[in-house]
Design a protein around this motif. Structure first.
Motif, PDB file in Angstrom:
ATOM      1  N   PHE A   6       5.392  10.196  -0.037  1.00  0.00           N
ATOM      2  CA  PHE A   6       4.174  10.971  -0.278  1.00  0.00           C
ATOM      3  C   PHE A   6       3.823  10.963  -1.751  1.00  0.00           C
ATOM      4  CE2 PHE A   6       6.681  12.964   3.082  1.00  0.00           C
ATOM      5  CZ  PHE A   6       5.790  13.035   4.134  1.00  0.00           C
ATOM      6  N   PRO A   7       2.524  11.077  -2.081  1.00  0.00           N
ATOM      7  CA  PRO A   7       2.161  11.351  -3.467  1.00  0.00           C
ATOM      8  C   PRO A   7       2.760  12.667  -3.912  1.00  0.00           C
ATOM      9  CG  PRO A   7       0.229  10.746  -2.169  1.00  0.00           C
ATOM     10  CD  PRO A   7       1.346  10.962  -1.202  1.00  0.00           C
ATOM     11  N   THR A  39       4.435   5.151 -10.666  1.00  0.00           N
ATOM     12  CA  THR A  39       3.828   6.436 -10.329  1.00  0.00           C
ATOM     13  C   THR A  39       4.882   7.335  -9.696  1.00  0.00           C
ATOM     14  OG1 THR A  39       1.957   7.479  -9.189  1.00  0.00           O
ATOM     15  CG2 THR A  39       3.095   5.724  -8.012  1.00  0.00           C
ATOM     16  N   GLU A  40       4.673   8.631  -9.792  1.00  0.00           N
ATOM     17  CA  GLU A  40       5.639   9.571  -9.238  1.00  0.00           C
ATOM     18  C   GLU A  40       5.355   9.804  -7.763  1.00  0.00           C
ATOM     19  OE1 GLU A  40       7.143  12.866 -11.936  1.00  0.00           O
ATOM     20  OE2 GLU A  40       5.106  12.561 -12.714  1.00  0.00           O
ATOM     21  N   ASP A  93       1.196   0.374   3.517  1.00  0.00           N
ATOM     22  CA  ASP A  93       1.560   1.678   4.063  1.00  0.00           C
ATOM     23  C   ASP A  93       3.084   1.754   4.135  1.00  0.00           C
ATOM     24  OD1 ASP A  93       2.177   3.867   5.749  1.00  0.00           O
ATOM     25  OD2 ASP A  93       0.211   3.740   6.708  1.00  0.00           O
ATOM     26  N   LEU A  94       3.690   2.421   3.154  1.00  0.00           N
ATOM     27  CA  LEU A  94       5.148   2.453   3.065  1.00  0.00           C
ATOM     28  C   LEU A  94       5.782   3.178   4.238  1.00  0.00           C
ATOM     29  CD1 LEU A  94       5.796   3.084  -0.736  1.00  0.00           C
ATOM     30  CD2 LEU A  94       5.444   0.947   0.479  1.00  0.00           C
ATOM     31  N   ASN A  95       5.073   4.139   4.810  1.00  0.00           N
ATOM     32  CA  ASN A  95       5.653   4.887   5.928  1.00  0.00           C
ATOM     33  C   ASN A  95       5.679   4.053   7.205  1.00  0.00           C
ATOM     34  OD1 ASN A  95       6.117   7.176   4.337  1.00  0.00           O
ATOM     35  ND2 ASN A  95       3.993   7.830   4.590  1.00  0.00           N
ATOM     36  N   CYS A 147      12.765   8.092  -4.635  1.00  0.00           N
ATOM     37  CA  CYS A 147      11.806   8.477  -5.678  1.00  0.00           C
ATOM     38  C   CYS A 147      11.999   7.632  -6.932  1.00  0.00           C
ATOM     39  CB  CYS A 147      11.963   9.950  -6.031  1.00  0.00           C
ATOM     40  SG  CYS A 147      11.639  11.090  -4.686  1.00  0.00           S
ATOM     41  N   GLU A 148      13.253   7.442  -7.319  1.00  0.00           N
ATOM     42  CA  GLU A 148      13.541   6.732  -8.560  1.00  0.00           C
ATOM     43  C   GLU A 148      13.132   5.271  -8.480  1.00  0.00           C
ATOM     44  OE1 GLU A 148      15.802  10.318  -8.024  1.00  0.00           O
ATOM     45  OE2 GLU A 148      15.756   8.485  -6.783  1.00  0.00           O
ATOM     46  N   PHE A 149      13.532   4.608  -7.388  1.00  0.00           N
ATOM     47  CA  PHE A 149      13.233   3.174  -7.271  1.00  0.00           C
ATOM     48  C   PHE A 149      11.737   2.933  -7.130  1.00  0.00           C
ATOM     49  CE2 PHE A 149      12.704  -0.811  -4.955  1.00  0.00           C
ATOM     50  CZ  PHE A 149      13.467  -1.673  -5.740  1.00  0.00           C
ATOM     51  N   LEU A 150      11.071   3.684  -6.266  1.00  0.00           N
ATOM     52  CA  LEU A 150       9.634   3.491  -6.052  1.00  0.00           C
ATOM     53  C   LEU A 150       8.832   3.862  -7.294  1.00  0.00           C
ATOM     54  CD1 LEU A 150       9.275   4.853  -2.411  1.00  0.00           C
ATOM     55  CD2 LEU A 150       9.235   2.465  -3.141  1.00  0.00           C
ATOM     56  N   GLY A 151       9.256   4.910  -8.000  1.00  0.00           N
ATOM     57  CA  GLY A 151       8.563   5.296  -9.216  1.00  0.00           C
ATOM     58  C   GLY A 151       8.609   4.204 -10.257  1.00  0.00           C
TER      59      GLY A 151
END
Length: 264
Positions: free
Chosen positions: A261-262, A245-246, A205-207, A236-240
Motif C-alpha cells: 500500500f502507499p 518511494t515509501e 499491480d504488486l498485489n 518496505c525496505e526492499f520496495l522503497g
C-alpha cells in the motif's frame, strides 16, 4: 520439477545496445514467475526474448533442452504463447475470428478448434462478444479477447489437456480489466499452472503479482537485482529502495501473502 526454460548469461536489446545483461534463470513446469521492476528495467524486453521475437545479443535461451533459436517457428508457436503489452488490430475481424487466430499453429482439426475456442471464450467471459467486431470493443474487452487468443494457442487438441511443456508469457495482462475480470485472470493463471503450464508475467499491480507468483525476478537497470519468493522480496525496505518511494506492507488477512500500500 522438470526445467522448461533456461536463460544463460542472456543479454538482449536493440541495435546492438543491451537493455538486459547477464540474466541467468531456470523455470520449471507449472511455475509462475513474476517480473518486478521500475519502468525501463527490461521486463518487456525479457518477455520478447523468451517469446523468440528478439534475438539475444549474448548468451542463450533453452526451451525444453533445445536452444530457442533452433525451434522452427511453427513448433515454437505450439509451445510458447505471448501476450504483448499492447495489441493493435485495424481490420474488422469479429471476436471469434480474432480468438481463432490462436489456432493457426495447430492442425488438430475443426472439431478440436471449435471446442478450444468455446472454452477460452468462457474462461475469459467473452462468449457473449463472439459475434461483435473487435475494433468496436472497449479496452478491457479487447484485452480479454487477446488473452483468449493466446490461451487458444497453448492447447493442441483439447481444452482440458495437460499443459506441461507449454510457456505462457503475459505483459501487463490486467491492463484495463475491472476487478471481476482481474480475479478471472488470477483464477485462469492458477488453473493453467496446476495443469503444468509455466507462466511468466509482468504486472505493475504488486498485489496481483504477490497473489500469483511462486517467485519474483526483480530487474533494475537491465540486470537481475534479486530472485526469490514474494514473501522474501515484498518488504518496505526492499520496495522503497527499488522504486524510490515509501510503502507499507501487510499480510493478506486470509491468504497471508504480502499486500503493498502507499504509505499516505
Amino acid at each position: 520439477m522438470s526445467t522448461l526454460l533456461e536463460a544463460r548469461h542472456l543479454s538482449a536489446g536493440w541495435g546492438g545496445c543491451a537493455v538486459l545483461s547477464d540474466i541467468d534463470l531456470d523455470l520449471g513446469a507449472g511455475e509462475v514467475l513474476g517480473l518486478l521492476g521500475p519502468n525501463g528495467a527490461g521486463k518487456s524486453t525479457l518477455l520478447r526474448a523468451m517469446a523468440g521475437d528478439l534475438a539475444p545479443l549474448a548468451g542463450e535461451l533453452v526451451l525444453d533442452g533445445r536452444p530457442l533459436s533452433a525451434w522452427p517457428p511453427q513448433a515454437r508457436a505450439r509451445r510458447v504463447a505471448y501476450l504483448p503489452q499492447a495489441s493493435s488490430l485495424a481490420f474488422p475481424f469479429t471476436v471469434h475470428e480474432v480468438v481463432m487466430l490462436g489456432r493457426l499453429p495447430h492442425d488438430a482439426g475443426r472439431r478440436a478448434d471449435d471446442a478450444i475456442v468455446a472454452a477460452v471464450l468462457a474462461w475469459t467471459d467473452t462468449t457473449h462478444l463472439a459475434g461483435r467486431l473487435y475494433t468496436l470493443l472497449s479496452g478491457g474487452e479487447q484485452q480479454r479477447v487477446q488473452l483468449a487468443r493466446v490461451l487458444c494457442q497453448l492447447m493442441h487438441s483439447s481444452p482440458e489437456e495437460p499443459l506441461e511443456g507449454r510457456l505462457l508469457l503475459l505483459d501487463e495482462p490486467s491492463a484495463a480489466l475491472d476487478l471481476r475480470h482481474q480475479q478471472l485472470l488470477v483464477d485462469t493463471v492458477r488453473d493453467l499452472a496446476r495443469r503444468g503450464c509455466t507462466v511468466v508475467l509482468s504486472l505493475h499491480d504488486l498485489n496481483l503479482l504477490s497473489s500469483l507468483a511462486d517467485r519474483l525476478l526483480v530487474l533494475a537497470g537491465g540486470a537481475c537485482r534479486a530472485l526469490d519468493t514474494p514473501a522474501a522480496l515484498l518488504t518496505c525496505e526492499f520496495l522503497g529502495e527499488l522504486f524510490g518511494t515509501e510503502l507499507a506492507v501487510q499480510p493478506h488477512p486470509l491468504k497471508g501473502y504480502p499486500l503493498v500500500f502507499p504509505l499516505d
